[in-house]
Scaffold this active site. Structure first.
Site, PDB file in Angstrom:
ATOM      1  N   LYS A 101       0.874  -1.159  -0.055  1.00 27.51           N
ATOM      2  CA  LYS A 101      -0.051   0.125  -0.028  1.00 27.51           C
ATOM      3  C   LYS A 101       0.984   1.203  -0.053  1.00 27.51           C
ATOM      4  O   LYS A 101       1.576   1.557  -1.073  1.00 27.51           O
ATOM      5  CB  LYS A 101      -0.949   0.025   1.302  1.00 27.51           C
ATOM      6  CG  LYS A 101      -1.733  -1.171   1.122  1.00 27.51           C
ATOM      7  CD  LYS A 101      -2.747  -1.315   2.349  1.00 27.51           C
ATOM      8  CE  LYS A 101      -3.555  -2.564   2.621  1.00 27.51           C
ATOM      9  NZ  LYS A 101      -4.644  -2.653   1.508  1.00 27.51           N
TER      10      LYS A 101
ATOM     11  N   ARG B 123     -13.846   5.132  -1.322  1.00 30.55           N
ATOM     12  CA  ARG B 123     -12.696   5.172  -0.379  1.00 30.55           C
ATOM     13  C   ARG B 123     -11.693   6.002  -1.199  1.00 30.55           C
ATOM     14  O   ARG B 123     -11.270   5.610  -2.615  1.00 30.55           O
ATOM     15  CB  ARG B 123     -12.325   3.951   0.000  1.00 30.55           C
ATOM     16  CG  ARG B 123     -11.418   3.673   1.093  1.00 30.55           C
ATOM     17  CD  ARG B 123     -11.108   2.516   1.448  1.00 30.55           C
ATOM     18  NE  ARG B 123     -10.195   1.638   0.603  1.00 30.55           N
ATOM     19  CZ  ARG B 123      -9.453   0.809   0.806  1.00 30.55           C
ATOM     20  NH1 ARG B 123      -9.551   0.250   2.184  1.00 30.55           N
ATOM     21  NH2 ARG B 123      -9.106   0.126   0.011  1.00 30.55           N
TER      22      ARG B 123
HETATM   23  C1  LIG Z   1      -6.421  -4.315   7.237  1.00 36.07           C
HETATM   24  C2  LIG Z   1      -5.827  -5.239   6.167  1.00 36.07           C
HETATM   25  N1  LIG Z   1      -5.568  -6.512   6.749  1.00 36.07           N
HETATM   26  C3  LIG Z   1      -5.033  -7.326   5.799  1.00 36.07           C
HETATM   27  C4  LIG Z   1      -5.075  -7.040   4.430  1.00 36.07           C
HETATM   28  C5  LIG Z   1      -4.637  -7.996   3.382  1.00 36.07           C
HETATM   29  O1  LIG Z   1      -3.879  -9.083   3.699  1.00 36.07           O
HETATM   30  P1  LIG Z   1      -3.024  -9.825   2.773  1.00 36.07           P
HETATM   31  O2  LIG Z   1      -1.842  -9.158   2.195  1.00 36.07           O
HETATM   32  O3  LIG Z   1      -2.743 -11.340   3.562  1.00 36.07           O
HETATM   33  O4  LIG Z   1      -3.807 -10.413   1.628  1.00 36.07           O
HETATM   34  C6  LIG Z   1      -5.642  -5.885   4.049  1.00 36.07           C
HETATM   35  C7  LIG Z   1      -5.558  -5.511   2.653  1.00 36.07           C
HETATM   36  O5  LIG Z   1      -6.304  -4.790   2.013  1.00 36.07           O
HETATM   37  C8  LIG Z   1      -5.999  -4.856   4.852  1.00 36.07           C
HETATM   38  O6  LIG Z   1      -6.457  -3.942   4.477  1.00 36.07           O
END
Ligand SMILES: Cc1ncc(COP(=O)(O)O)c(C=O)c1O
Length: 412
Positions: A225, A374
């Site tokens: 991100k 968003r």
């Molecule tokens: C708060 C949060 N946790 C976890 C993830 C994603 O996890 P992963 O990288 O295992 O798909 C996101 C993805 O947008 C997220 O916003």
């Protein structure tokens, strides 16, 4: 507010030169989705290209260096998160790291029967906790979360007691951008003797977290991100040094083994954050994380956060002036002190609104069901004037009138 005000802010923005470290086409849409997938810094692209050449030349001998990347890149990410060396590793996905650390925390709090999470948290966090609870026999209690204000600390305190083993929360809510106070929540959780595990996906690279100083026990997050390391780049995990003895690792793989290449018979977890690795890491992706995080480090998290607050405050002002009269509503905290780095706007037709803006090549935000658009203006490469132009385009689409599509009819 006039467009010239935004142009003026860009002229004095100390971070403006960082936009030149990215290849951003002049005629492309305004990208306000850096909180979903960041743009590629040129240095990250170059690092991957160099990595491909290293692979071709060094072949298996490259592992002498590559094997240390999860830890060394972890230390680099740690610096951005206020964590001293030896506590952060870059590995696996956020989901897998959440599983590892939540399981490890439960092992460190034997005899306690409850895991506490948030009902509004990102799905993967809730699913992982549900899965662990189903397998271990713990009870999962989900605290309510307001769609625009997130979790309330007093409400959380009413849900935790001496039977709570673990509290797992996002620092910045993925939908509303509501931000919890890391130190306050951590202290409340520690008062009942439980451990806290933070998801920093929407903080890392934009919002300061001061992990060591906050007293936080455990944390996970992603690098694709605001850290701009690319699609599917590995996540990170943080385990406070003092806790590393007690927080077990549920996956006994050879990359977490001490003296890994001795190929010993028995598993013995190695010291430091490396003890929470599992198997062979994705080396090219780690090289991208290293280079991309380097850009963020040069910009400095304090300046990034200062710009981010200015961007989101102005965005809220524009939304109030231009979009609220057209039927939209702010779906992020009204109090700037409770916001993270992105802003949510609710509208009955948020789905066709978001889709039209993308189809017309005007603004890329993202839709979150049931009714939220968003907007994540990543401070490293978003100009102030982008906000003005984006909101003008968003207002024009609403004024033109939208088809009555709801999100069930979406194509993707
Ligand atoms: C708060 C949060 N946790 C976890 C993830 C994603 O996890 P992963 O990288 O295992 O798909 C996101 C993805 O947008 C997220 O916003």
């Amino acid at each position: 507010v006039e467009r010239s005000v935004f142009e003026g802010l860009d002229r004095v923005d100390p971070l403006a030169p960082f936009r030149d470290e990215f290849d951003i086409p002049d005629d492309g849409p305004i990208y306000l989705d850096g909180n979903s997938l960041g743009r590629p810094p040129r240095s990250a692209v170059a690092a991957v290209e160099a990595g491909l050449r290293e692979w071709a030349i060094d072949l298996v001998g490259g592992w002498r260096r590559w094997v240390h990347l999860p830890e060394s890149v972890g230390d680099r990410i740690g610096e951005l998160l206020g964590a001293r060396s030896g506590q952060v590793a870059v590995c696996d996905s956020t989901t897998v790291n959440l599983y590892k650390l939540a399981s490890g925390a439960l092992a460190a709090r034997p005899g306690r029967g409850v895991i506490v999470g948030s009902a509004g948290d990102f799905p993967t966090d809730r699913y992982v906790l549900q899965g662990i609870a189903a397998a271990s026999g713990h009870r999962l209690q989900l605290v309510g979360s307001s769609p625009s204000e997130g979790v309330d600390l007093d409400d959380l305190c009413r849900h935790i007691n001496d039977d709570t083993a673990l509290v797992c929360l996002s620092h910045v809510d993925y939908r509303s951008g509501a931000r919890l106070d890391l130190t306050e929540v951590t202290e409340a959780v520690h008062r009942v003797g439980a451990m806290v595990l933070w998801d920093l996906c929407h903080s890392a690279g934009a919002v300061p977290v001061a992990l060591d100083d906050s007293g936080a026990d455990l944390a996970v997050g992603c690098t694709y991100k605001y850290l701009n390391a690319g699609p599917g780049a590995p996540g990170f995990l943080y385990v406070r040094t003092e806790l590393q003895r007690d927080v077990a690792h549920p996956i006994w793989g050879w990359f977490g083994q001490s003296d890994q290449f001795a190929m010993g018979r028995e598993y013995q977890r190695t010291e430091g954050a490396a003890g929470y690795l599992t198997g062979t890491p994705g080396v090219l992706a780690l090289m991208a994380v290293d280079a991309a995080a380097g850009v963020t480090a040069r910009a400095g998290i304090e300046l990034l956060w200062a710009k981010s607050r200015e961007l989101t405050d102005l965005l809220v002002r524009l939304i109030t002036e231009r979009l609220v009269p057209l039927g939209a509503r702010l779906a992020s905290p009204a109090d700037p002190a409770r916001r993270g780095a992105h802003i949510a706007v609710a509208h009955r037709q948020a789905w066709p609104w978001c889709a039209s803006l993308v189809e017309r090549g005007q603004v890329v935000g993202d839709f979150r069901p049931p009714d939220v658009l968003r907007l994540g203006p990543a401070p490293l490469y978003t100009r102030f004037v982008d906000l003005f132009d984006a909101v003008e385009k968003m207002a024009a689409v609403l004024s033109d009138g939208l088809p009555d599509g709801d999100f069930e009819a979406r194509v993707t």
